[in-house]
Scaffold this motif. Structure first.
Motif, short mmCIF file in Angstrom:
data_model
loop_
_atom_site.label_atom_id
_atom_site.label_comp_id
_atom_site.label_asym_id
_atom_site.label_seq_id
_atom_site.Cartn_x
_atom_site.Cartn_y
_atom_site.Cartn_z
N THR A 119 -4.15 75.40 49.56
CA THR A 119 -2.60 76.19 48.41
C THR A 119 -1.93 76.06 49.04
N GLY A 120 -0.39 76.15 48.86
CA GLY A 120 0.70 76.54 49.73
C GLY A 120 0.84 75.69 51.24
N PHE A 121 -0.18 74.95 51.48
CA PHE A 121 0.76 74.22 52.82
C PHE A 121 1.01 73.40 52.55
N PRO A 122 2.14 72.81 53.11
CA PRO A 122 3.55 71.70 53.49
C PRO A 122 2.65 70.39 52.47
N GLU A 123 3.38 69.30 52.56
CA GLU A 123 3.19 68.29 51.87
C GLU A 123 3.09 67.39 53.22
N GLU A 124 2.03 67.81 54.09
CA GLU A 124 2.75 66.39 55.37
C GLU A 124 2.11 65.37 55.36
N LYS A 125 2.25 64.40 55.53
CA LYS A 125 2.41 63.12 55.47
C LYS A 125 1.34 62.49 56.57
N GLU A 126 -0.27 62.06 55.90
CA GLU A 126 -1.38 62.15 56.56
C GLU A 126 -0.80 60.51 57.79
N ARG A 127 -0.78 61.38 59.06
CA ARG A 127 -1.25 60.52 60.20
C ARG A 127 -1.88 59.12 60.34
N THR A 128 -1.63 58.09 60.94
CA THR A 128 -2.63 57.50 61.88
C THR A 128 -2.73 58.30 63.19
N GLU A 129 -4.39 58.62 63.80
CA GLU A 129 -4.54 58.81 64.92
C GLU A 129 -3.69 58.59 65.53
N ASP A 130 -4.14 57.26 66.39
CA ASP A 130 -3.26 56.35 67.39
C ASP A 130 -2.94 54.74 66.45
N GLY A 131 -3.08 54.54 65.67
CA GLY A 131 -2.67 53.28 65.36
C GLY A 131 -4.35 52.03 65.26
N SER A 132 -5.14 52.90 66.04
CA SER A 132 -5.47 50.93 65.70
C SER A 132 -7.36 51.07 65.26
N ASN A 133 -7.69 52.81 64.93
CA ASN A 133 -8.68 53.13 63.86
C ASN A 133 -8.94 53.66 62.96
N GLY A 134 -7.34 53.89 62.05
CA GLY A 134 -7.25 54.02 60.92
C GLY A 134 -7.08 55.10 60.93
N THR A 135 -7.59 56.32 61.17
CA THR A 135 -8.90 57.36 60.98
C THR A 135 -7.30 58.63 60.75
N LYS A 136 -7.16 59.04 60.05
CA LYS A 136 -6.17 59.92 58.94
C LYS A 136 -6.13 61.59 59.56
N LYS A 137 -5.12 61.84 60.36
CA LYS A 137 -5.59 63.93 60.46
C LYS A 137 -4.23 64.34 59.61
N LYS A 138 -4.94 65.14 59.04
CA LYS A 138 -4.71 66.48 58.52
C LYS A 138 -3.39 67.10 59.77
N VAL A 139 -2.56 68.24 59.04
CA VAL A 139 -2.31 68.94 60.14
C VAL A 139 -3.73 70.34 59.67
N GLN A 140 -3.84 71.63 60.92
CA GLN A 140 -4.79 71.89 60.36
C GLN A 140 -3.94 73.62 60.87
N SER A 141 -5.08 74.47 60.32
CA SER A 141 -4.37 75.97 60.46
C SER A 141 -5.56 77.01 61.10
N GLY A 142 -5.70 77.84 61.46
CA GLY A 142 -6.80 79.35 61.59
C GLY A 142 -6.29 80.53 61.13
N ILE A 143 -6.79 81.02 60.84
CA ILE A 143 -6.81 82.87 60.71
C ILE A 143 -8.03 83.58 60.44
N THR A 144 -7.34 84.54 61.37
CA THR A 144 -8.66 85.75 61.13
C THR A 144 -7.36 87.30 60.59
N ILE A 145 -8.30 88.06 59.90
CA ILE A 145 -7.87 89.09 59.04
C ILE A 145 -8.46 90.47 59.66
#
Ligand SMILES: [Zn+2]
Length: 493
Positions: A119-145
């Motif tokens: 929720t509230g994560f921006p619409e980052e375009k999914e990217r291909t890791e290196d073009g060859s294997n087609g693995t999609k990667k999404k932007v990530q995050s971590g939080i400590t409270i």
């Protein structure tokens, strides 16, 4: 149960170690040996709350928080009892330990809701890791409270659905450059604590000379200039890099590094060698060899909300045997005064202005609660940070790709958006509360042209916060723009 004999053997092995380490008396040992083992996947198992949270590693995906508890208990059993990794692991999974988690279910649920659904994560375009294997990667995050006494109340180590136990926990394991979020810990906090800086110190908005080059640039790309100045509070709110380098020169690299590592306990910085972080890049603008974690940044930022006390973060209250009689591990709060109470109050006041007009976290504060905050972006835009707190809780957020890559975020800071989304949800319905400020800090009017206390001839003034026994001098107007112009004209004329 898959293999009861093996499990019994493991139990005996653990008990032998505990007896050898003199952690069990002979009677306790005998009692434990004769204890009928009941496992969490046994039909006769009646789960207690604590055990049910930790021992289902085969049957369900645990939260990042529980992963962190298990890792912490393993680490502490190793360091306090001399166990090997696998011995400590076996004690947790097969030793019938009761672990009393410090988790706050409601806060964890609020944070997970935002992270699982992105929720509230921006619409980052999914990217291909290196073009060859087609693995999609999404932007990530971590939080400590955390609360202000060292208790980690919630933690999420990744966005999206969690699919494995004890995998990568970005809240505790991802060591990334903090960008400008390091400045309060490495420059401004230490400078005010050492009385070489104050709320309205006038700083040159112009880089310093490093290796023969003028450095650094501001986020806007501007270099500043030799006759351009900025008041400290405003430099923090706008996150100027030039002023941070100038201020760090006054603090000194040794003092700065001492605060960051020994007072604020960031353990991942490099002290010596070619990759040392004891330099201007690491300490003035947070471009580090390795970086920091949200867990340690959160614990450090707590000092700005609790009068300057550092508490080591904890995630469990105690660890006992199945009967609850023998306590193996227990958490005790032993706060250290990391910075003066007055310094903490002044930093809190300065960092509040980050969420106000002109600040990089404008509008990101928690609705209805005073909020202090610092954002961070590394110069290559591979990492975004937001650290800060309210009178109730402090939180640190990192945002970026697992495999470091530049992000196209425009001027926005998604870490601040996530911080705000989670913290607003966490505070929903909480009663009013304010910070406890130091009684030795006073409010005074200062001159925005000189940074000194406002004098009779000062027309541009604002309010600032100062140590009562360390007030700046009073402005005599000689640094005012019109006075300088007149002096210049006289010299020429
Ligand atoms: Zn003045």
């Amino acid at each position: 149960m898959l293999n009861p004999d093996n499990n019994k053997r493991r139990q005996l092995l653990c008990l032998d170690y505990m007896r050898d380490q003199k952690k069990l008396t002979k009677d306790e040992y005998n009692e434990a040996v004769n204890y009928k083992l009941v496992f969490t996947n046994d039909p006769n198992f009646v789960p207690s709350k604590e055990v049910s949270k930790t021992l289902k590693q085969d049957t369900k995906i645990n939260s990042y928080y529980v992963d962190y508890v298990i890792d912490s208990v393993i680490k502490d059993l190793k360091s306090q009892y001399g166990y090997t990794q696998s011995e400590a692991y076996r004690m947790i999974y097969y030793g019938g330990l009761k672990i009393y988690c410090a988790l706050d279910d409601k806060i964890q649920a609020a944070a997970e809701d935002i992270y699982v659904n992105r929720t509230g994560f921006p619409e980052e375009k999914e990217r291909t890791e290196d073009g060859s294997n087609g693995t999609k990667k999404k932007v990530q995050s971590g939080i400590t409270i955390m609360n202000y006494e060292g208790r980690v109340v919630a933690m999420v180590g990744g966005a999206g659905k969690k699919t494995i136990n004890r995998g990568l926990n970005r809240a505790t394991d991802a060591v990334r450059s903090p960008g400008s979020s390091i400045k309060p810990l490495s420059v401004y906090g230490p400078g005010i604590d050492k009385n070489v800086l104050n709320y309205s110190t006038r700083l040159l908005d112009y880089g310093i000379i490093v290796n023969g080059q003028r450095w650094p640039r501001n986020f806007s790309g501007s270099m500043g200039s030799e006759d351009s100045y900025c008041i400290l509070q405003s430099a923090v709110a706008q996150s100027l890099n030039t002023t941070s380098a100038q201020a760090l020169k006054r603090v000194g690299l040794d003092t700065s590094f001492d605060y960051v590592t020994n007072h604020f306990h960031l353990s991942t910085l490099i002290a010596d060698g070619d990759n040392t972080d004891k330099n201007f890049s690491s300490l003035a603008v947070g471009g580090m060899s390795r970086g920091v974690t949200t867990l340690e940044m959160c614990a450090a930022y707590c000092t700005f909300g609790n009068g300057g006390k550092y508490y080591k973060p904890y995630c469990y209250y105690k660890v006992t045997d199945f009967s609850g009689k023998n306590v193996y591990l227990e958490t005790a709060a032993n706060p250290e005064q990391a910075i003066g109470e007055d310094t903490a109050t002044i930093m809190n006041r300065i960092l509040q202005t980050v969420t106000q007009g002109g600040g990089t976290g404008y509008g990101k504060g928690v609705s209805g609660f005073t909020t202090y905050m610092k954002t961070g972006t590394t110069s290559d835009t591979k990492d975004k940070w937001c650290c800060g707190g309210t009178p109730y809780y402090c939180a640190a957020v990192w945002y970026g790709y697992d495999k470091q890559e530049e992000m196209q975020t425009g001027g926005a800071n998604p870490a601040a958006n996530i911080w705000s989304a989670v913290m607003n949800k966490v505070h929903d319905g909480l009663p009013e509360k304010d910070f406890e400020y130091s009684g030795t800090v006073v409010s005074r009017s200062y001159c925005r042209e000189s940074g000194l206390l406002a004098g009779a001839g000062c027309t541009q003034t604002s309010g600032g916060w100062y140590k009562a026994n360390r007030l700046p001098g009073v402005c005599d107007g000689s640094e005012h723009a019109d006075a300088k112009a007149a002096a210049e004209a006289e010299k020429q004329g």
